[in-house]
Design an enzyme around this catalytic site. Structure first.
Site, mmCIF file in Angstrom:
data_model
loop_
_atom_site.group_PDB
_atom_site.id
_atom_site.type_symbol
_atom_site.label_atom_id
_atom_site.label_comp_id
_atom_site.label_asym_id
_atom_site.label_seq_id
_atom_site.Cartn_x
_atom_site.Cartn_y
_atom_site.Cartn_z
ATOM 1 N N CYS A 273 0.829 -1.208 0.000
ATOM 2 C CA CYS A 273 0.000 0.000 0.000
ATOM 3 C C CYS A 273 0.862 1.257 0.000
ATOM 4 O O CYS A 273 0.422 2.313 -0.461
ATOM 5 C CB CYS A 273 -0.960 0.002 1.178
ATOM 6 S SG CYS A 273 -0.163 -0.160 2.794
ATOM 7 N N HIS A 600 -1.160 0.966 7.509
ATOM 8 C CA HIS A 600 -1.734 0.986 6.157
ATOM 9 C C HIS A 600 -1.677 2.406 5.617
ATOM 10 O O HIS A 600 -1.781 3.380 6.366
ATOM 11 C CB HIS A 600 -3.185 0.497 6.220
ATOM 12 C CG HIS A 600 -3.897 0.508 4.897
ATOM 13 N ND1 HIS A 600 -3.485 -0.233 3.820
ATOM 14 C CD2 HIS A 600 -4.992 1.210 4.473
ATOM 15 C CE1 HIS A 600 -4.299 -0.024 2.801
ATOM 16 N NE2 HIS A 600 -5.216 0.855 3.168
#
Length: 763
Positions: A273, A600
């Site tokens: 990510c 994330h």
């Protein structure tokens, strides 16, 4: 099947079950094991004809010791491949649809735990990905909801390496919560509480998706959430194992649809990510994207070649999401560990440096060859290339003048350096006696996590981007161990260091220095302070021209000029001694987590399309509202792309305390541009504003689009040719029914006069 026919069928099934159980009682345990072996052979055989759900009823008559023996021998058998075990587990999960299969949840959960103990992760992933939606929808049916819920909880809490299965059931969550609340029975209240705990656990673990979770939080506002310690305990109990899944790439295209925005997502290739968020932010830098797509490629520019392919797919692919496998392989810095979370800012700077160095090498070679042809000299010559002449230099490179003054003799020395981003540190604030390298508290990740949970350090200390800029540009004292060596004084002297922007880039990038390493505690830390960032930034630039000399060209209107001048003064600058540039916010990369090596990343971005100046009224002239770019925002979260709203995501830290802005992209505003003619009230595709793709890029994307259509065709044919079982026991089988089973299957009256209070059913 009608109610009367089902009751008759149910009674016949019970007669057969009682006969088998009677045989078991009159024989030894080996007979029972032999029968279980036959049943397993039936359910593990891959066939279009499904065995009866009623087989699950037999499991309730097997004691725990016999169950452990049967499951252990099955799990440890070397003769059983993944396909057999997957087929068996799929059918055992289906048994949970049969009201009399009361202990099937115990069997399935023990089976799953056993497979996890021997690291059969492929089976666990397959069952989870294919069965969670079915299990979730059966929560509407009172006689079977508890059994299905227990299996669902174990599957979703065990599948911790990716949020995709959880996100598959989220579209049904609000309706399910509403239905359970309306039912308002003791059974529905129990299931609602268990479901709420599950959703809170998963939103906690898979943080970083506020667009998905906000509606669920709103629906659950009347349900008390579990504590952080309870959530951690549940997650630990259901985790599949401590070993990492090496080389696992999960690309879930089967259930994805092209985003309504028209944008393309990027598959997460295993903690990638950090790369996805940077790619999407760069892609939304319109002029950079244009230049990349038309850039001529040479053999030295491997990074640029791969980036062109990624941008081409993001522009033209028909797939909902693209997997940039080749780009990750070539662009991953050598010191980045494969499959591990990394710092997106570090990746971003490495990528730009590589693009610039490779283009510089190509320009040197081209220049060398051209001069050799002119003078006949075949000796390679070293040629100096201006970094600002490269693609990266033209879009991201700025110039910083650094001046050091000796406080003894007042002599000044200065030099000018190029920069690709400005790394903004946080002013030191006393929360602990220890300080980190970046300022702030020197806390371990565990202590920081506790602070996040308590919201003690992330909401009370709210700063603005202008606060950090003022801190960045304030003069630095060079004293004590950090004295300056003055050539004129010929020794160390107290000094003062000052830095000024003298060349402003087209895209101005800020990295908020949230991560640091405490050498004494040997721990990584994160600063959770919320930072308010404006839509429009006014940046002082020190050069020959002054703001007062360019006031009308910069601003276009008297009131706007007065506003800009007042903002310059707020930043501690004199409008009579510097110039300014206006910048519009175009991308925000958010980090969700407690340190740089976990969590994330996701990205909010918009196109750099100007508004017409006539649309900016005097009422818009405030720090919070002034905006020169069209206000159509997108959220890029790996494979998901959706519309976003600035008012919502600019305060995301107040709702999700682990989610903090990390990298900010600002686009220089040119008052004389007329690209406002592109209407972003519609979901535009870059293909409408980008230059035509090179033939090889377009051919590559078109070939893949054709392949994607063929994949869809094969999937459709497979679905159409699937044979539905004709056996009477599939009383609620309906493969394409998105609304759950028919009404006669749920509720207290659905079974008519059938006695549902006995031990043959679990409610």
């Amino acid at each position: 099947m009608g109610k009367d026919l089902f009751i008759k069928y149910y009674k016949l099934v019970q007669m057969v079950i009682e006969l088998i159980v009677d045989i078991w009682k009159k024989n030894d345990s080996q007979t029972v094991l032999d029968c279980l072996h036959v049943i397993f052979d039936i359910i593990s055989t891959v066939s279009d004809i499904e065995p009866s759900y009623c087989l699950g009823t037999l499991l309730r008559y097997i004691d725990n010791q016999m169950m452990d023996v049967a499951l252990r021998s099955t799990i440890l058998s070397s003769k059983l491949g993944d396909d057999c075990l997957i087929a068996a587990l799929h059918r055992m999960v289906d048994w949970a649809r049969w009201p009399a299969a009361g202990t099937v949840d115990v069997w399935v959960v023990k089976f799953l735990r056993g497979l996890a103990s021997v690291h059969r992760y492929t089976i666990l992933m397959n069952v989870t990905e294919n069965k969670v939606t079915q299990l979730f929808l059966t929560l509407r049916i009172p006689p079977i909801r508890k059994v299905n819920l227990k299996i669902l909880v174990h599957l979703l809490l065990g599948y911790q390496h990716s949020p995709e299965p959880f996100h598959k059931v989220l579209p049904h969550a609000n309706e399910m919560i509403s239905d359970l609340m309306k039912e308002n029975t003791p059974g529905s209240k129990f299931v609602l509480d268990q479901l709420a705990d599950l959703l809170y656990c998963l939103m906690y673990h898979h943080a970083g998706f506020p667009d998905l979770y906000d509606p669920v939080l709103e629906a659950l506002k009347s349900v008390t959430p579990p504590s952080d310690s309870e959530i951690k305990k549940k997650l630990a109990e259901c985790k599949w194992g401590t070993q990492k899944l090496e080389g696992v790439v999960t690309t879930y295209t089967a259930h994805l649809k092209k985003s309504e925005t028209g944008k393309t997502g990027l598959h997460n290739l295993g903690n990638s990510c950090y790369m996805n968020s940077v790619i999407q932010a760069l892609f939304m830098c319109d002029s950079f994207r244009h230049m990349v797509l038309i850039h001529p490629i040479s053999t030295e520019q491997t990074f640029m070649a791969k980036l062109q392919y990624v941008f081409a797919f993001l522009s033209l692919t028909q797939r909902p999401a693209y997997a940039p496998v080749n780009f990750l392989d070539i662009s991953r810095p050598p010191w980045f560990t494969h499959g591990c979370q990394q710092d997106c800012s570090e990746f971003f700077k490495y990528l730009l440096v590589q693009l610039q160095e490779q283009e510089t090498a190509a320009m040197k070679r081209k220049l060398s060859f051209s001069q050799q042809d002119g003078d006949g000299d075949t000796t390679p010559k070293e040629r100096k290339i201006d970094p600002l002449s490269t693609l990266v230099g033209q879009t991201f490179c700025g110039k910083m003048k650094i001046t050091v003054t000796c406080l003894n003799c007042k002599t000044q020395s200065s030099n000018t350096e190029d920069f690709l981003d400005l790394s903004l540190a946080f002013p030191e604030y006393k929360v602990s006696s220890q300080k980190t390298l970046a300022g702030g508290s020197a806390k371990t990740s565990e202590e920081a996590m506790s602070d996040v949970a308590d919201s003690s350090s992330s909401v009370t200390n709210i700063m603005t981007l202008n606060d950090l800029l003022r801190y960045y540009f304030q003069p630095e004292s060079l004293v004590e161990d950090n004295q300056y060596h003055c050539d004129k004084c010929n020794g160390l002297q107290d000094g003062q260091r000052r830095q000024e922007v003298v060349g402003n880039p087209e895209y101005l990038i800020f990295t908020l220095m949230r991560f640091s390493y405490d050498a004494q505690l040997k721990a990584r830390t994160k600063i959770f302070n919320e930072v308010k960032y404006p839509k429009t930034l006014i940046l002082p630039v020190h050069r020959n021209t002054l703001f007062t000399q360019n006031i009308l060209r910069k601003c276009g209107s008297k009131n706007l000029c007065n506003f800009v001048e007042s903002q310059i003064c707020k930043q501690g600058c004199d409008p009579l001694s510097c110039d300014v540039e206006l910048y519009g916010l175009c991308s925000v990369i958010v980090h969700s987590g407690t340190s740089s090596d976990c969590g994330h990343y996701y990205c909010y971005a918009r196109h750099s399309i100007h508004k017409p100046l006539t649309s900016i009224s005097d009422e818009d002239l405030s720090e919070d509202t002034i905006d020169f770019l069209q206000d159509r925002w997108y959220l890029f979260n790996d494979s998901r792309v959706s519309y976003a709203d600035y008012q919502s995501f600019s305060s995301v830290t107040q709702r999700f305390t682990k989610d903090t802005a990390y990298v900010l992209f600002y686009k220089r505003i040119d008052m004389h541009r007329d690209d406002y003619k592109v209407d972003l009230n519609e979901s535009i595709s870059p293909r409408r504003v980008d230059p035509p793709l090179r033939a090889d890029l377009r051919a590559h994307v078109n070939k893949d689009n054709r392949l994607y259509l063929q994949e869809q065709e094969v999937a459709a044919k497979k679905k159409c040719t699937k044979q539905l079982p004709s056996s009477p026991w599939n009383w609620q089988y309906k493969d394409d029914d998105d609304n759950g089973p028919p009404g006669s299957c749920g509720g207290g009256g659905g079974l008519g006069s059938l006695d549902t209070s006995g031990s043959k059913f679990v409610f």
